[in-house]
Scaffold this motif. Sequence first.
Motif, PDB file in Angstrom:
ATOM      1  N   GLU A 179      17.507  -3.784 -27.980  1.00  0.00           N
ATOM      2  CA  GLU A 179      18.847  -3.765 -28.592  1.00  0.00           C
ATOM      3  C   GLU A 179      19.154  -2.389 -29.176  1.00  0.00           C
ATOM      4  N   TYR A 185      24.076   1.314 -32.514  1.00  0.00           N
ATOM      5  CA  TYR A 185      23.127   0.344 -31.966  1.00  0.00           C
ATOM      6  C   TYR A 185      21.794   0.412 -32.708  1.00  0.00           C
ATOM      7  N   ALA A 214      20.134  -2.690 -35.149  1.00  0.00           N
ATOM      8  CA  ALA A 214      18.825  -3.301 -34.873  1.00  0.00           C
ATOM      9  C   ALA A 214      17.869  -3.191 -36.056  1.00  0.00           C
ATOM     10  N   ARG A 254      10.606  -6.384 -31.191  1.00  0.00           N
ATOM     11  CA  ARG A 254      11.456  -7.349 -30.499  1.00  0.00           C
ATOM     12  C   ARG A 254      12.899  -6.869 -30.373  1.00  0.00           C
ATOM     13  N   ARG A 255      13.294  -5.937 -31.268  1.00  0.00           N
ATOM     14  CA  ARG A 255      14.685  -5.482 -31.265  1.00  0.00           C
ATOM     15  C   ARG A 255      14.842  -4.067 -30.721  1.00  0.00           C
ATOM     16  N   ILE A 297      12.736  -1.125 -37.479  1.00  0.00           N
ATOM     17  CA  ILE A 297      13.105  -1.806 -36.237  1.00  0.00           C
ATOM     18  C   ILE A 297      11.858  -2.443 -35.639  1.00  0.00           C
ATOM     19  N   HIS A 298      11.859  -3.771 -35.587  1.00  0.00           N
ATOM     20  CA  HIS A 298      10.747  -4.520 -35.007  1.00  0.00           C
ATOM     21  C   HIS A 298      10.751  -4.330 -33.496  1.00  0.00           C
ATOM     22  N   SER A 311      16.249  -3.700 -39.745  1.00  0.00           N
ATOM     23  CA  SER A 311      16.117  -4.743 -40.751  1.00  0.00           C
ATOM     24  C   SER A 311      15.233  -4.186 -41.862  1.00  0.00           C
TER      25      SER A 311
END
Length: 536
Positions: free
Chosen positions: A171, A154, A158, A167-168, A164-165, A160
């Motif tokens: 998640e 997980y 999430a 917003r995520r 991990i931003h 990128s």
Amino acid sequence: MNIADFESFLETVILERGHKLLKKGAVKNLQHLEENRVLASVHGSQTYSVEIFLEGDGVIKQASCSCPYDWSETCKHQAAVFFALREGAAVENQDVESSEKNLMHLLKQESKEELISIILQFARSHEEVERQLLLRYASPEDEITTAKALIRDYIKGAKSSGFIHWRRMDEAMQGAYMVLDNAEKKSERGNYVQAVKLALEIMPPIVSMTQYADDSGGEITIVTRNTMKVIKNAVEMGLDELSPDEQKEIFKAVQKEAKNKRYNGWDEWRFNLLDAIIPLGKEPKLRATLEKELDKLLENTPQNEWSRRHTEQSIKELQLSLLEVSGAEDSTIDGFIEENLRHDKFREKAIERSLERNEYEKAEQLCIDGEKQDTSYAGLIYKWKDYRYQVYEQQGDFERQRRLAHELVTRYYEYKDYERLKNLFSPEEWQEVFEKLLFELESGHSRGLYLTIITEEKLEDRILKYATAKPSSIVELYPYLIDHHLSEVNNLFVDMIMYDAEKASERRLYKQVCKDIRKYKKSASALFSPDKRWRA
């Protein structure tokens, strides 16, 4: 804060997350239980209860949420319910218990083979369900491996570009939440060793996330706090049931994790882990091991004065807890506390123990010495004065209570001290004291407390005077004035808009004017409502 304009008072990140929850349909069972009380459930990785008390024309008097978020006064779940109330959003209102009973009745009619088929079909189309089932029914040997993979998958999903931003973050935490939920269930079933081992698997990847994740929403704090809670509860619940070998197994696993270098710079987590196994210190050999570990940590405290003081106090608190667990005599415990009075937590313990024993002179002297010792720490000075007030209160010394309560109100500006002071006078005596106090507060640096008092006491003339001197405050104060001062309220809104418009010379300032107009528009429903008989 009002339902009409709550965005002006909340952080952007909280607003965005709250609105996202609303759009996802996370707000359920929104109920107006009483005239001024609203209750709702907000569903996410877990379900939380939000309770709101309203006053007048949508004024939010009080709001609370059952989630552990404490980075600011308002969480995303509360924001979601604010949006739902303001927008009149359709939310699912149903009798959950009745729905579950109906489902149970239907499933009971199916054969074992058909139920297995339903579960497999549902799991294939919902990866999260499949992973939860695999984790739940894994053998003890495979469970840890499955948990590790679940948490890391997980987190990896999430990411990128290696980051991990915020917003995520929800998640990214889903795997940790699943493992945490499984660990709690293990503990409830009495499998305390496996519960602790599962919970410990959450810490390494979550601590590592601090290096590459934006945790402005506090998700890491929430997960680690709940993980520590599961470990601590498993130890405490299993204390009388665990065999000596099982106690030793848990002790070694937690101690090993706490000693890991990943906690260098994150001492709070290390101390929380060690605190969880303090109850196991009843066993002499385990206690000796922990004592040695704490002594070693004490030798390596930071060089920075504040950090050293904080770290030393945390370790000393663990040593005190271990001493108490060992069954030491009260005199031994008192001696240890006396040796560490330079730390505020220990002075606090000493005062409380003195109060419990009705040793008022000793308690008062501890407070006075604390005030002298901690002259550089305003918060601590307030704490010792507050305790000194409690000493006088228990002694029934009204005169010293009055003097100290007045000092606390006019120096530290806490509303609770205002209430204390008020309760020490009869209604006849209070009026004169009250007028003098308001004069002191109005002319001093305590405008926040002054405003709280005049709004709580509904002193409309003073509220209007305050708003006239500070037109921008009308956004918050108009609900207290519209019953008898509609014309003045309208004029103050106009004054606020005109003032900002006159000094606007760039785009940023024009935006402020637009913001003022929006606030005026949102409050217009109250200003121009038929029952107010207002005519523009």
